[in-house]
Design a protein around this motif. Structure first.
Motif, PDB file in Angstrom:
ATOM      1  N   MET A  61       0.847  -1.184   0.000  1.00 33.83           N
ATOM      2  CA  MET A  61       0.000   0.000   0.000  1.00 33.83           C
ATOM      3  C   MET A  61       0.887   1.241   0.000  1.00 33.83           C
ATOM      4  SD  MET A  61      -2.749   1.266   2.915  1.00 33.83           S
ATOM      5  CE  MET A  61      -3.875  -0.057   2.647  1.00 33.83           C
ATOM      6  N   THR A  62       0.603   2.180  -0.905  1.00 34.11           N
ATOM      7  CA  THR A  62       1.377   3.418  -0.949  1.00 34.11           C
ATOM      8  C   THR A  62       0.974   4.326   0.204  1.00 34.11           C
ATOM      9  OG1 THR A  62      -0.186   4.655  -2.299  1.00 34.11           O
ATOM     10  CG2 THR A  62       1.422   3.287  -3.476  1.00 34.11           C
ATOM     11  N   GLN A  63       1.798   5.320   0.469  1.00 34.85           N
ATOM     12  CA  GLN A  63       1.480   6.247   1.549  1.00 34.85           C
ATOM     13  C   GLN A  63       0.190   7.010   1.250  1.00 34.85           C
ATOM     14  OE1 GLN A  63       4.959   8.662   2.374  1.00 34.85           O
ATOM     15  NE2 GLN A  63       5.616   7.170   3.897  1.00 34.85           N
ATOM     16  N   THR A  64       0.004   7.403  -0.019  1.00 32.56           N
ATOM     17  CA  THR A  64      -1.217   8.125  -0.377  1.00 32.56           C
ATOM     18  C   THR A  64      -2.442   7.234  -0.243  1.00 32.56           C
ATOM     19  OG1 THR A  64       0.003   9.627  -1.822  1.00 32.56           O
ATOM     20  CG2 THR A  64      -2.366   9.474  -2.187  1.00 32.56           C
ATOM     21  N   GLU A 120      -2.795   4.835   1.833  1.00 32.58           N
ATOM     22  CA  GLU A 120      -3.033   4.709   3.274  1.00 32.58           C
ATOM     23  C   GLU A 120      -3.833   5.913   3.779  1.00 32.58           C
ATOM     24  OE1 GLU A 120      -0.571   4.289   7.474  1.00 32.58           O
ATOM     25  OE2 GLU A 120       0.445   5.129   5.718  1.00 32.58           O
ATOM     26  N   LEU A 121      -3.477   7.100   3.290  1.00 27.68           N
ATOM     27  CA  LEU A 121      -4.217   8.303   3.683  1.00 27.68           C
ATOM     28  C   LEU A 121      -5.643   8.256   3.142  1.00 27.68           C
ATOM     29  CD1 LEU A 121      -1.698  11.282   3.341  1.00 27.68           C
ATOM     30  CD2 LEU A 121      -2.499  10.140   5.407  1.00 27.68           C
ATOM     31  N   ARG A 122      -5.813   7.788   1.916  1.00 26.97           N
ATOM     32  CA  ARG A 122      -7.162   7.668   1.347  1.00 26.97           C
ATOM     33  C   ARG A 122      -8.031   6.771   2.212  1.00 26.97           C
ATOM     34  NH1 ARG A 122     -10.589   8.387  -2.700  1.00 26.97           N
ATOM     35  NH2 ARG A 122     -12.003   6.704  -3.257  1.00 26.97           N
ATOM     36  N   GLU A 123      -7.512   5.612   2.590  1.00 29.52           N
ATOM     37  CA  GLU A 123      -8.279   4.674   3.426  1.00 29.52           C
ATOM     38  C   GLU A 123      -8.651   5.322   4.760  1.00 29.52           C
ATOM     39  OE1 GLU A 123      -8.428   0.908   3.088  1.00 29.52           O
ATOM     40  OE2 GLU A 123      -7.882   1.019   0.985  1.00 29.52           O
ATOM     41  N   ALA A 124      -7.707   6.037   5.363  1.00 32.71           N
ATOM     42  CA  ALA A 124      -7.967   6.696   6.640  1.00 32.71           C
ATOM     43  C   ALA A 124      -9.029   7.784   6.493  1.00 32.71           C
ATOM     44  CB  ALA A 124      -6.669   7.285   7.202  1.00 32.71           C
ATOM     45  N   ALA A 125      -8.947   8.576   5.412  1.00 33.16           N
ATOM     46  CA  ALA A 125      -9.921   9.650   5.188  1.00 33.16           C
ATOM     47  C   ALA A 125     -11.309   9.087   4.903  1.00 33.16           C
ATOM     48  CB  ALA A 125      -9.459  10.550   4.046  1.00 33.16           C
ATOM     49  N   LEU A 126     -11.373   8.040   4.097  1.00 29.95           N
ATOM     50  CA  LEU A 126     -12.675   7.413   3.812  1.00 29.95           C
ATOM     51  C   LEU A 126     -13.284   6.830   5.075  1.00 29.95           C
ATOM     52  CD1 LEU A 126     -12.001   5.615   0.409  1.00 29.95           C
ATOM     53  CD2 LEU A 126     -13.771   7.349   0.845  1.00 29.95           C
ATOM     54  N   SER A 127     -12.459   6.195   5.884  1.00 28.75           N
ATOM     55  CA  SER A 127     -12.946   5.580   7.120  1.00 28.75           C
ATOM     56  C   SER A 127     -13.518   6.615   8.085  1.00 28.75           C
ATOM     57  CB  SER A 127     -11.801   4.810   7.783  1.00 28.75           C
ATOM     58  OG  SER A 127     -12.177   4.345   9.048  1.00 28.75           O
ATOM     59  N   VAL A 128     -12.784   7.683   8.321  1.00 28.79           N
ATOM     60  CA  VAL A 128     -13.236   8.690   9.276  1.00 28.79           C
ATOM     61  C   VAL A 128     -14.412   9.496   8.730  1.00 28.79           C
ATOM     62  CG1 VAL A 128     -11.693  10.602   8.657  1.00 28.79           C
ATOM     63  CG2 VAL A 128     -12.410  10.291  11.039  1.00 28.79           C
ATOM     64  N   ARG A 129     -14.519   9.610   7.415  1.00 36.83           N
ATOM     65  CA  ARG A 129     -15.653  10.321   6.803  1.00 36.83           C
ATOM     66  C   ARG A 129     -16.967   9.726   7.271  1.00 36.83           C
ATOM     67  NH1 ARG A 129     -18.891   9.343   2.558  1.00 36.83           N
ATOM     68  NH2 ARG A 129     -19.922  11.164   1.677  1.00 36.83           N
ATOM     69  N   GLY A 130     -16.993   8.434   7.482  1.00 33.16           N
ATOM     70  CA  GLY A 130     -18.210   7.777   7.962  1.00 33.16           C
ATOM     71  C   GLY A 130     -18.648   8.244   9.337  1.00 33.16           C
ATOM     72  N   ASN A 131     -17.742   8.830  10.095  1.00 35.42           N
ATOM     73  CA  ASN A 131     -18.069   9.333  11.430  1.00 35.42           C
ATOM     74  C   ASN A 131     -18.520  10.789  11.424  1.00 35.42           C
ATOM     75  OD1 ASN A 131     -17.254   6.857  12.418  1.00 35.42           O
ATOM     76  ND2 ASN A 131     -15.201   7.565  12.939  1.00 35.42           N
ATOM     77  N   ALA A 132     -18.492  11.430  10.265  1.00 39.43           N
ATOM     78  CA  ALA A 132     -18.857  12.854  10.186  1.00 39.43           C
ATOM     79  C   ALA A 132     -20.256  13.075  10.748  1.00 39.43           C
ATOM     80  CB  ALA A 132     -18.782  13.341   8.749  1.00 39.43           C
ATOM     81  N   HIS A 133     -20.415  14.198  11.409  1.00 38.56           N
ATOM     82  CA  HIS A 133     -21.718  14.594  11.959  1.00 38.56           C
ATOM     83  C   HIS A 133     -22.227  15.720  11.059  1.00 38.56           C
ATOM     84  CE1 HIS A 133     -24.823  15.349  14.941  1.00 38.56           C
ATOM     85  NE2 HIS A 133     -24.506  16.643  14.888  1.00 38.56           N
ATOM     86  N   ALA A 134     -23.064  15.354  10.081  1.00 33.23           N
ATOM     87  CA  ALA A 134     -23.552  16.318   9.095  1.00 33.23           C
ATOM     88  C   ALA A 134     -25.069  16.209   8.932  1.00 33.23           C
ATOM     89  CB  ALA A 134     -22.851  16.088   7.771  1.00 33.23           C
TER      90      ALA A 134
END
Length: 132
Positions: free
Chosen positions: A1-4, A6-20
């Motif tokens: 997995m590339t560093q980018t 890894e960041l994509r996976e982390a951003a997608l994962s946390v997006r699910g927790n957004a309070h919108a």
């Protein structure tokens, strides 16, 4: 997995927790600090709209809370038809903690990406040198 990726996976994962609950517009951000450690943030709306927190600001706050102050890479993802750039306030926050050449990837949940840098997002950024 590339560093980018890894960041994509982390951003997608946390997006699910957004309070919108008001806009329905969920955003996730993942930043890599100079140490290599990844910090995540999601948007948190408030019924008094200006009082909410952007995903980028949340990720930066998490980084600073852990004692780090330098960005090495940024990834922001939103459920939009095209990659969405950070708001003006978040552009200034990114410039506070990252050099102009720090890579910023803007993305959609469907995989579209736009590569840019902090300097391209905020040319002529205000910094501490202006206060001397």
């Amino acid at each position: 997995m590339t560093q980018t990726s890894e960041l994509r996976e982390a951003a997608l994962s946390v997006r699910g927790n957004a309070h919108a609950p008001y806009s329905g517009f969920k955003v996730g951000a993942a930043i890599r600090a100079a140490s290599g450690r990844v910090y995540r943030g999601c948007n948190v709306e408030n019924v008094a709209y200006p009082e909410g927190t952007c995903a980028e600001a949340g990720a930066i706050a998490a980084m600073v809370a852990e004692g780090e102050t330098r960005l090495a890479e940024v990834y922001v993802v939103a459920g939009s038809p095209a990659p969405v750039p950070p708001c003006g306030g978040c552009r200034q926050k990114l410039a506070e903690f990252g050099a102009g050449d720090v890579a910023v990837t803007l993305a959609t949940v469907d995989g579209a990406e736009r590569a840019t840098t902090i300097a391209a997002l905020l040319p002529g950024a205000f910094d501490a040198g202006h206060m001397a």
